[in-house]
Design an enzyme around this catalytic site. Structure first.
Site, short mmCIF file in Angstrom:
data_model
loop_
_atom_site.label_atom_id
_atom_site.label_comp_id
_atom_site.label_asym_id
_atom_site.label_seq_id
_atom_site.Cartn_x
_atom_site.Cartn_y
_atom_site.Cartn_z
N ASP A 106 0.87 -1.16 0.00
CA ASP A 106 0.00 0.00 0.00
C ASP A 106 0.92 1.23 0.00
OD1 ASP A 106 -2.41 1.56 0.37
OD2 ASP A 106 -1.80 1.78 2.46
N ASP A 110 -1.66 -0.83 5.78
CA ASP A 110 -1.94 -0.32 7.13
C ASP A 110 -3.44 -0.19 7.41
OD1 ASP A 110 -2.22 1.91 5.32
OD2 ASP A 110 -2.17 3.24 7.06
N ASP A 139 -0.02 5.16 1.00
CA ASP A 139 -0.20 6.08 2.13
C ASP A 139 -0.21 5.31 3.45
OD1 ASP A 139 -1.18 8.81 0.71
OD2 ASP A 139 -2.06 7.08 -0.31
#
Length: 228
Positions: free
Chosen positions: A8, A167, A10
Protein backbone atom coordinates in the site's frame (compact mmCIF):
# COMPACT_ATOMS: atom_id res chain seq x y z
CA UNK A 1 11.78 -18.16 -9.43
CA UNK A 2 11.49 -14.78 -7.75
CA UNK A 3 8.64 -13.25 -5.74
CA UNK A 4 6.79 -9.94 -5.70
CA UNK A 5 6.22 -7.83 -2.60
CA UNK A 6 3.37 -5.36 -2.99
CA UNK A 7 2.82 -2.36 -0.75
CA UNK A 8 0.00 0.00 0.00
CA UNK A 9 1.22 3.59 -0.38
CA UNK A 10 -0.20 6.08 2.13
CA UNK A 11 0.70 5.03 5.65
CA UNK A 12 2.78 2.05 4.52
CA UNK A 13 5.59 3.25 2.25
CA UNK A 14 5.04 6.99 2.49
CA UNK A 15 4.07 9.35 5.29
CA UNK A 16 1.64 11.48 3.31
CA UNK A 17 -0.66 12.39 6.20
CA UNK A 18 0.82 15.88 6.81
CA UNK A 19 -0.16 17.07 3.32
CA UNK A 20 -3.54 15.32 3.49
CA UNK A 21 -4.26 16.89 6.88
CA UNK A 22 -3.23 20.32 5.59
CA UNK A 23 -5.69 20.01 2.69
CA UNK A 24 -8.43 18.96 5.11
CA UNK A 25 -7.72 21.91 7.38
CA UNK A 26 -7.90 24.26 4.41
CA UNK A 27 -11.53 23.24 4.12
CA UNK A 28 -12.03 24.44 7.68
CA UNK A 29 -10.23 27.75 7.20
CA UNK A 30 -12.30 28.40 4.06
CA UNK A 31 -15.31 28.25 6.37
CA UNK A 32 -13.81 30.42 9.08
CA UNK A 33 -13.07 27.48 11.39
CA UNK A 34 -9.90 26.87 13.39
CA UNK A 35 -7.60 24.12 12.06
CA UNK A 36 -7.81 20.78 13.80
CA UNK A 37 -4.72 19.31 15.49
CA UNK A 38 -2.77 17.02 13.18
CA UNK A 39 -3.29 14.17 15.65
CA UNK A 40 -7.06 14.30 14.98
CA UNK A 41 -6.62 13.90 11.23
CA UNK A 42 -3.72 11.45 10.94
CA UNK A 43 -5.70 8.32 11.89
CA UNK A 44 -8.07 8.75 8.93
CA UNK A 45 -5.47 9.65 6.32
CA UNK A 46 -5.73 6.20 4.69
CA UNK A 47 -9.49 6.74 4.26
CA UNK A 48 -8.84 9.56 1.80
CA UNK A 49 -11.25 12.41 1.16
CA UNK A 50 -14.20 10.63 2.74
CA UNK A 51 -12.53 10.13 6.11
CA UNK A 52 -10.78 13.48 6.21
CA UNK A 53 -13.89 15.47 5.29
CA UNK A 54 -15.90 13.55 7.86
CA UNK A 55 -13.48 14.47 10.62
CA UNK A 56 -12.67 17.99 9.43
CA UNK A 57 -16.18 19.11 8.52
CA UNK A 58 -18.52 16.50 9.94
CA UNK A 59 -19.89 15.78 6.46
CA UNK A 60 -20.93 12.37 5.16
CA UNK A 61 -21.41 11.52 1.45
CA UNK A 62 -25.18 11.90 1.64
CA UNK A 63 -24.94 15.53 2.80
CA UNK A 64 -25.57 18.12 0.03
CA UNK A 65 -22.37 19.98 0.94
CA UNK A 66 -20.20 16.87 0.82
CA UNK A 67 -19.46 16.69 -2.91
CA UNK A 68 -18.41 20.36 -3.30
CA UNK A 69 -16.21 19.94 -0.22
CA UNK A 70 -14.69 16.76 -1.63
CA UNK A 71 -13.86 18.39 -4.95
CA UNK A 72 -12.30 21.41 -3.25
CA UNK A 73 -10.30 19.13 -0.95
CA UNK A 74 -8.93 17.18 -3.92
CA UNK A 75 -8.02 20.40 -5.73
CA UNK A 76 -6.21 21.76 -2.67
CA UNK A 77 -4.43 18.47 -2.07
CA UNK A 78 -3.29 18.10 -5.68
CA UNK A 79 -1.77 21.59 -5.54
CA UNK A 80 0.38 20.79 -2.50
CA UNK A 81 0.75 17.03 -2.16
CA UNK A 82 4.56 16.94 -1.96
CA UNK A 83 5.25 19.67 0.60
CA UNK A 84 5.76 17.43 3.63
CA UNK A 85 5.26 13.90 2.27
CA UNK A 86 8.26 11.62 2.72
CA UNK A 87 9.08 7.93 2.79
CA UNK A 88 8.91 6.48 6.26
CA UNK A 89 12.40 6.09 7.79
CA UNK A 90 13.84 2.75 6.80
CA UNK A 91 11.73 2.27 3.66
CA UNK A 92 14.58 3.15 1.29
CA UNK A 93 16.79 0.52 2.93
CA UNK A 94 13.97 -2.04 2.80
CA UNK A 95 13.38 -1.54 -0.92
CA UNK A 96 17.13 -1.72 -1.61
CA UNK A 97 17.28 -4.97 0.37
CA UNK A 98 14.41 -6.44 -1.62
CA UNK A 99 16.11 -5.63 -4.91
CA UNK A 100 19.49 -6.88 -3.68
CA UNK A 101 17.89 -10.27 -3.00
CA UNK A 102 16.60 -10.50 -6.56
CA UNK A 103 12.99 -9.88 -5.54
CA UNK A 104 10.55 -7.41 -7.06
CA UNK A 105 8.30 -4.86 -5.39
CA UNK A 106 5.35 -2.74 -6.43
CA UNK A 107 2.59 -0.46 -5.19
CA UNK A 108 -1.17 -1.02 -5.00
CA UNK A 109 -3.09 1.97 -3.66
CA UNK A 110 -6.68 3.19 -3.62
CA UNK A 111 -5.47 6.73 -4.35
CA UNK A 112 -6.33 7.67 -7.94
CA UNK A 113 -3.59 7.91 -10.55
CA UNK A 114 -3.43 11.68 -11.02
CA UNK A 115 -2.90 12.14 -7.27
CA UNK A 116 -0.52 9.19 -6.85
CA UNK A 117 1.94 9.70 -9.70
CA UNK A 118 3.31 13.13 -8.68
CA UNK A 119 4.10 11.86 -5.17
CA UNK A 120 5.55 8.53 -6.33
CA UNK A 121 7.77 10.38 -8.80
CA UNK A 122 8.74 13.00 -6.21
CA UNK A 123 9.83 10.25 -3.83
CA UNK A 124 11.86 8.49 -6.53
CA UNK A 125 9.85 5.28 -6.48
CA UNK A 126 9.15 4.95 -10.20
CA UNK A 127 12.72 3.90 -11.05
CA UNK A 128 12.60 0.42 -9.55
CA UNK A 129 8.93 -0.34 -8.97
CA UNK A 130 7.76 -3.38 -10.93
CA UNK A 131 4.15 -2.21 -11.04
CA UNK A 132 1.90 0.62 -9.88
CA UNK A 133 -1.83 0.04 -9.52
CA UNK A 134 -4.01 2.96 -8.43
CA UNK A 135 -7.58 3.28 -7.31
CA UNK A 136 -8.81 3.94 -10.85
CA UNK A 137 -6.62 1.36 -12.61
CA UNK A 138 -9.15 -1.45 -12.27
CA UNK A 139 -12.93 -1.60 -12.04
CA UNK A 140 -12.81 -2.21 -8.28
CA UNK A 141 -10.67 -0.83 -5.45
CA UNK A 142 -9.53 -2.57 -2.27
CA UNK A 143 -10.87 -4.47 -0.36
CA UNK A 144 -11.78 -6.13 -3.67
CA UNK A 145 -8.93 -8.46 -4.74
CA UNK A 146 -8.87 -7.26 -8.36
CA UNK A 147 -6.21 -4.52 -7.89
CA UNK A 148 -3.81 -7.02 -6.32
CA UNK A 149 -4.55 -9.67 -8.92
CA UNK A 150 -4.00 -7.10 -11.66
CA UNK A 151 -0.69 -6.00 -10.12
CA UNK A 152 0.56 -9.58 -9.98
CA UNK A 153 -0.44 -10.22 -13.57
CA UNK A 154 1.11 -6.99 -14.84
CA UNK A 155 4.40 -7.76 -13.08
CA UNK A 156 4.38 -11.37 -14.29
CA UNK A 157 3.81 -13.21 -11.01
CA UNK A 158 1.27 -15.74 -9.81
CA UNK A 159 -0.62 -14.46 -6.79
CA UNK A 160 0.80 -17.24 -4.62
CA UNK A 161 4.26 -15.75 -5.19
CA UNK A 162 3.22 -12.37 -3.79
CA UNK A 163 3.04 -10.78 -0.35
CA UNK A 164 1.02 -7.64 0.39
CA UNK A 165 1.75 -5.03 3.06
CA UNK A 166 -0.77 -2.42 4.20
CA UNK A 167 -1.94 -0.32 7.13
CA UNK A 168 -5.70 -0.79 6.79
CA UNK A 169 -8.11 -3.68 7.28
CA UNK A 170 -9.09 -3.34 3.61
CA UNK A 171 -5.50 -4.19 2.66
CA UNK A 172 -5.56 -7.44 4.60
CA UNK A 173 -8.97 -8.36 3.25
CA UNK A 174 -7.88 -7.67 -0.34
CA UNK A 175 -4.70 -9.69 0.05
CA UNK A 176 -6.44 -12.73 1.48
CA UNK A 177 -9.17 -12.55 -1.16
CA UNK A 178 -6.43 -12.51 -3.82
CA UNK A 179 -4.68 -15.51 -2.29
CA UNK A 180 -1.72 -13.56 -0.90
CA UNK A 181 -0.32 -13.53 2.64
CA UNK A 182 -0.65 -10.12 4.25
CA UNK A 183 1.48 -8.03 6.60
CA UNK A 184 -0.18 -5.34 8.72
CA UNK A 185 1.83 -2.11 8.90
CA UNK A 186 0.79 -1.19 12.43
CA UNK A 187 2.84 2.03 12.37
CA UNK A 188 0.52 3.47 9.71
CA UNK A 189 -2.64 5.54 9.89
CA UNK A 190 -4.58 3.58 12.47
CA UNK A 191 -6.99 5.02 14.95
CA UNK A 192 -6.24 4.65 18.65
CA UNK A 193 -9.02 2.11 19.05
CA UNK A 194 -8.03 0.04 16.00
CA UNK A 195 -7.42 -3.61 16.90
CA UNK A 196 -4.84 -4.81 14.40
CA UNK A 197 -4.97 -8.33 15.83
CA UNK A 198 -8.60 -8.59 14.72
CA UNK A 199 -7.52 -8.10 11.10
CA UNK A 200 -6.09 -11.65 11.00
CA UNK A 201 -2.99 -10.57 9.11
CA UNK A 202 -0.31 -13.22 8.64
CA UNK A 203 2.30 -10.97 10.26
CA UNK A 204 2.54 -7.51 11.79
CA UNK A 205 5.24 -4.81 11.79
CA UNK A 206 5.10 -2.06 14.39
CA UNK A 207 7.85 -0.05 12.66
CA UNK A 208 9.14 0.06 9.08
CA UNK A 209 12.32 -1.51 10.40
CA UNK A 210 10.36 -4.65 11.27
CA UNK A 211 8.89 -5.10 7.80
CA UNK A 212 11.52 -7.40 6.34
CA UNK A 213 11.38 -9.65 9.37
CA UNK A 214 7.60 -9.87 8.89
CA UNK A 215 7.75 -10.37 5.12
CA UNK A 216 10.57 -12.90 4.84
CA UNK A 217 8.82 -15.89 6.45
CA UNK A 218 5.83 -15.40 4.13
CA UNK A 219 7.84 -15.64 0.90
CA UNK A 220 7.56 -18.79 -1.23
CA UNK A 221 9.45 -21.68 0.32
CA UNK A 222 11.32 -22.52 -2.87
CA UNK A 223 13.33 -19.29 -2.82
CA UNK A 224 17.04 -19.62 -2.12
CA UNK A 225 18.39 -18.59 1.27
CA UNK A 226 20.00 -15.52 -0.34
CA UNK A 227 16.65 -14.39 -1.71
CA UNK A 228 14.86 -15.02 1.54
Amino acid sequence: MSALILFDFDGTLADTAPDLAAAANRQRTRRGMEPLPYEDLRPVASQGARGLIRVALGLLPDHPDYEPARLQFLEDYAAESTVHSRLFPGVDALLDNIRARGLAWGIVTNKVTHLTLPIVEFLGLTRHSAVLVCGDTTEHAKPHPLPLQHAAQEAGYATDRCVYVGDDLRDIQAAHAAGMPAVAAAYGYLGQDEDVISWSADACATTPGELWGAIEPLLPKDLSRDAR
